[in-house]
Design an enzyme around this catalytic site. Structure first.
Site, mmCIF file in Angstrom:
data_model
loop_
_atom_site.group_PDB
_atom_site.id
_atom_site.type_symbol
_atom_site.label_atom_id
_atom_site.label_comp_id
_atom_site.label_asym_id
_atom_site.label_seq_id
_atom_site.Cartn_x
_atom_site.Cartn_y
_atom_site.Cartn_z
ATOM 1 N N ASP A 295 0.847 -1.197 0.000
ATOM 2 C CA ASP A 295 0.000 0.000 0.000
ATOM 3 C C ASP A 295 0.887 1.253 0.000
ATOM 4 O O ASP A 295 0.830 2.071 0.912
ATOM 5 C CB ASP A 295 -0.912 -0.052 1.233
ATOM 6 C CG ASP A 295 -2.054 0.945 1.177
ATOM 7 O OD1 ASP A 295 -2.197 1.625 0.135
ATOM 8 O OD2 ASP A 295 -2.793 1.045 2.172
ATOM 9 N N LYS A 297 0.934 3.789 -2.093
ATOM 10 C CA LYS A 297 0.266 5.021 -2.525
ATOM 11 C C LYS A 297 1.220 5.959 -3.243
ATOM 12 O O LYS A 297 1.446 7.105 -2.836
ATOM 13 C CB LYS A 297 -0.396 5.743 -1.349
ATOM 14 C CG LYS A 297 -1.463 4.916 -0.654
ATOM 15 C CD LYS A 297 -2.267 5.718 0.333
ATOM 16 C CE LYS A 297 -3.296 4.889 1.054
ATOM 17 N NZ LYS A 297 -2.731 3.918 2.007
ATOM 18 N N ASP A 300 3.690 10.412 -7.651
ATOM 19 C CA ASP A 300 4.684 11.324 -8.226
ATOM 20 C C ASP A 300 4.634 11.258 -9.756
ATOM 21 O O ASP A 300 3.736 10.631 -10.329
ATOM 22 C CB ASP A 300 6.073 10.924 -7.688
ATOM 23 C CG ASP A 300 6.987 12.139 -7.548
ATOM 24 O OD1 ASP A 300 7.082 12.917 -8.517
ATOM 25 O OD2 ASP A 300 7.611 12.291 -6.480
HETATM 26 P P1 5BU Z 1 -7.732 -0.069 9.696
HETATM 27 O O1 5BU Z 1 -6.929 -0.437 10.873
HETATM 28 O O2 5BU Z 1 -8.778 -1.160 9.319
HETATM 29 O O3 5BU Z 1 -8.361 1.289 9.836
HETATM 30 O O4 5BU Z 1 -6.673 -0.020 8.499
HETATM 31 C C1 5BU Z 1 -7.016 0.308 7.190
HETATM 32 C C2 5BU Z 1 -5.827 0.191 6.285
HETATM 33 O O5 5BU Z 1 -6.230 0.574 4.970
HETATM 34 C C3 5BU Z 1 -4.648 1.062 6.643
HETATM 35 O O6 5BU Z 1 -3.481 0.363 6.311
HETATM 36 C C4 5BU Z 1 -4.800 2.274 5.754
HETATM 37 O O7 5BU Z 1 -3.547 2.821 5.413
HETATM 38 C C5 5BU Z 1 -5.466 1.702 4.542
HETATM 39 N N1 5BU Z 1 -6.382 2.663 3.867
HETATM 40 C C6 5BU Z 1 -7.497 3.187 4.480
HETATM 41 O O8 5BU Z 1 -7.800 2.880 5.615
HETATM 42 N N2 5BU Z 1 -8.285 4.068 3.796
HETATM 43 C C7 5BU Z 1 -8.017 4.461 2.543
HETATM 44 O O9 5BU Z 1 -8.775 5.234 1.966
HETATM 45 C C8 5BU Z 1 -6.863 3.918 1.931
HETATM 46 C C9 5BU Z 1 -6.086 3.026 2.603
HETATM 47 BR BR1 5BU Z 1 -6.484 4.433 0.228
#
Ligand code: 5BU
Length: 452
Positions: A295, A297, A300
Site C-alpha cells: 500500500d 500510494k 509522483d
Molecule cells: P484499519 O486499521 O482497518 O483502519 O486499516 C485500514 C488500512 O487501509 C490502513 O493500512 C490504511 O492505510 C489503509 N487505507 C485506508 O484505511 N483508507 C483508505 O482510503 C486507503 C487506505 Br487508500
C-alpha cells in the site's frame, strides 16, 4: 382547509397533475403527468402540506429531516419549520457516494433521518438516495411521500425494510377528480388500464459474482486474485500495519489461510531486510496461497515512481503482486508499473478527504484508459471490469480519533458492490488475530453472497 380531499382540490388548482398523453423518461406513454413543484409557490398550501405530512407518523424517533432534491426540498424545509426537526440537505450529484459534501448541515453518525419525497414511482431514485444517506452513517427507516403513482415503488422499499407513508395515491386522486366531474369516464378508464398494464420497469442492479468478474476483468493479477477468492472462499485482505518483521511474519502465518491477499506498509517495518523480511514473507504467501499488496500510494511523476517502485531499500517491484497508486500524476505516470497490478486510489475512507465526486470523475477517465490498472480503492461503485477494494471496514467500531471512518462488510458489498474488504485493526489488534480473520472472512463472504 378541513379535509384532505379539500386540500387536494386546492392544490390541484396549481396544475400539479395533468391528464392526456405524456411520454415518460423510460419511453412509456402515460395518461397522466405529475409535477408537485408548483406546491412551493403557494405558501399557505405548502404549510398545510407540511402539517399533513407530519401528521402521518409519530415523530419522536427522528433526529433529522431530509428532502430528496429538488421538489421535496421546500416540503422538507416547511416540515422542519413546523416540527422543529432539524433539516439536512442532500446534494444532487451524479455518481456521488460518501463524500462529506454530499450532505450539508449539522448531523452525527447514527442519527435517524426522516426522508421526504414528492412522488414515488418505481422507487429507484429513493433507493439510490437512501444508500447515499446511509453511506454518511445516518439511519433511514421511514419515508414520507406526497403522491404514490402506484407502480411498485412502495412495495419494493417495503421489501428492503423501509416504510413508505404516502399522503395520496393516484387511484384516490382519480376518484376524487371523477366525483368532482374534473375527469370523464373514458379518461378514468385509460388511467386504470395504464396502472394495470404497467408493472415497474426498473430492475435494481445487483453485484456481479466473482465468476462473472473473471470473464470481464483483463488484468492477469486481477484474474489471479479472483481465482484465489473463489478457491479459498474469501474476499478478505488483511492489512498488516505492524512495525517489526517478527510481528509481520507471525501475523501472515496466522491469517494466511483466511485471506486472499496481505496488505503491507513495508516502510513502517523498523528492521526491514530483503532476506529477513521479504523472503520468509513470500514463502508464507506461497504456502497459504495469498497475494501481496504493498500500500505504497505512489503519487509522483512517472520517472520517480518507476525508481521508487524498483529501487531503494524495499525493491517493491521484486515482490509485490499489487501496489496502490494515486492517479494524481496522470495516465502516463502509471506506465512504469509493468509487472504488478496497480490499484488506484479513487476515494479514501478518511473524514475530509479531497477525493470528492469531481476528483473521482476526472480520476476515472485516467484509470479507465490505463492498462496497468486492475482496480480501485474507493468508497463508491466503480465500473464492473475493475476490482473494487474497500478499506475502512470494521465490525465493532465506526471510526478512530484520527479521521478513519468504518463501515460494515454488509454495507460495502450491498451498497458499493465491493469485491475485497481491507481490514487492519479489526484483525491485528484483536486478542486472537487468527479467530478475527476467520470472522471477517465469514462475514465478508456472507455479505458478498447476500449482495448477488
Ligand atoms: P484499519 O486499521 O482497518 O483502519 O486499516 C485500514 C488500512 O487501509 C490502513 O493500512 C490504511 O492505510 C489503509 N487505507 C485506508 O484505511 N483508507 C483508505 O482510503 C486507503 C487506505 Br487508500
Amino acid at each position: 382547509m378541513e379535509t384532505k380531499r379539500a386540500f387536494f382540490l386546492e392544490a390541484y388548482k396549481l396544475g400539479i397533475i395533468k391528464f392526456g398523453r405524456f411520454t415518460l423518461k423510460s419511453g412509456i406513454e402515460s395518461p397522466f403527468y405529475v409535477d408537485l413543484r408548483p406546491l412551493a409557490s403557494d405558501p399557505k398550501i405548502l404549510k398545510h402540506l407540511a402539517n399533513y405530512l407530519l401528521d402521518m407518523l409519530p415523530l419522536d424517533n427522528f433526529d433529522l429531516i431530509c428532502g430528496v432534491p429538488y421538489a421535496a426540498l421546500p416540503m422538507a424545509t416547511a416540515m422542519s419549520l413546523e416540527s422543529y426537526i432539524p433539516l439536512i440537505i442532500k446534494r444532487k450529484e451524479a455518481k456521488a457516494y460518501g463524500t462529506k459534501k454530499l450532505i450539508e448541515g449539522i448531523y452525527q453518525k447514527g442519527q435517524n433521518c426522516l426522508l421526504v419525497e414528492d412522488v414515488i414511482t418505481s422507487g429507484k431514485s429513493l433507493i439510490e438516495t437512501i444508500a447515499e444517506v446511509e453511506n454518511e452513517g445516518l439511519k433511514v427507516s421511514d419515508i414520507i411521500v406526497v403522491l404514490d403513482r402506484q407502480q411498485g415503488g412502495k412495495e419494493r422499499l417495503a421489501e428492503k425494510g423501509y416504510q413508505v407513508h404516502t399522503l395520496f395515491n393516484i387511484t384516490e386522486i382519480v376518484e376524487i377528480l371523477q366525483e368532482e366531474k374534473l375527469l370523464d369516464d373514458e379518461e378514468v378508464k385509460r388511467i386504470h388500464d395504464f396502472l394495470n398494464d404497467n408493472p415497474v420497469v426498473f430492475e435494481e442492479k445487483k453485484k456481479i459474482s466473482y465468476e462473472e468478474k473473471l470473464k470481464v476483468t483483463e488484468h492477469p493479477v486481477a484474474k489471479k486474485l479472483l481465482e484465489i477468492a473463489l478457491e479459498k472462499r474469501t474476499n478478505l485482505i488483511a492489512s498488516a500495519d505492524v512495525i517489526t518483521t517478527q510481528e509481520l511474519l507471525d501475523f501472515a502465518e496466522a491469517v494466511g489461510p483466511y485471506i486472499a491477499a496481505l496488505k503491507t506498509h513495508i516502510d513502517i517495518i523498523s528492521d526491514f531486510s530483503h532476506e529477513g523480511t521479504i523472503l520468509p514473507l513470500t514463502d508464507i504467501a506461497t504456502k497459504h496461497n495469498f497475494l501481496l499488496m504493498e500500500d505504497r500510494k505512489f503519487g509522483d511523476i512517472g520517472n520517480t515512481q518507476e525508481l521508487q517502485f524498483s529501487h531503494g531499500v524495499y525493491k517493491i517491484a521484486t515482490w509485490a503482486d499489487m501496489v496502490t497508486a494515486h492517479p494524481i500524476g496522470g495516465d502516463k505516470a502509471l506506465d512504469g508499473f509493468h509487472n504488478a497490478g496497480v490499484i488506484t486510489i479513487l476515494g479514501m475512507s478518511s473524514q475530509g478527504t479531497l477525493t470528492d465526486a469531481h476528483y473521482r470523475e476526472e480520476a476515472m477517465k485516467i484509470i479507465e484508459q490505463q492498462p496497468n490498472v486492475m482496480g480501485c480503492v474507493a468508497q463508491n461503485q466503480i465500473p464492473e471490469k475493475m476490482l473494487l477494494f474497500t478499506p475502512g471496514v470494521n465490525l465493532t467500531s465506526t471510526g478512530d480519533n484520527k479521521g478513519q471512518q468504518y463501515n460494515t462488510p454488509e454495507h460495502v458489498f450491498k451498497n458499493l458492490h465491493t469485491d475485497f474488504i481491507i481490514v487492519g485493526r479489526g484483525i491485528y489488534k484483536a486478542d486472537d488475530a487468527e479467530q478475527a480473520a476467520l470472522l471477517y472472512k465469514t462475514k465478508g463472504w456472507e455479505a458478498y453472497e447476500a449482495a448477488l
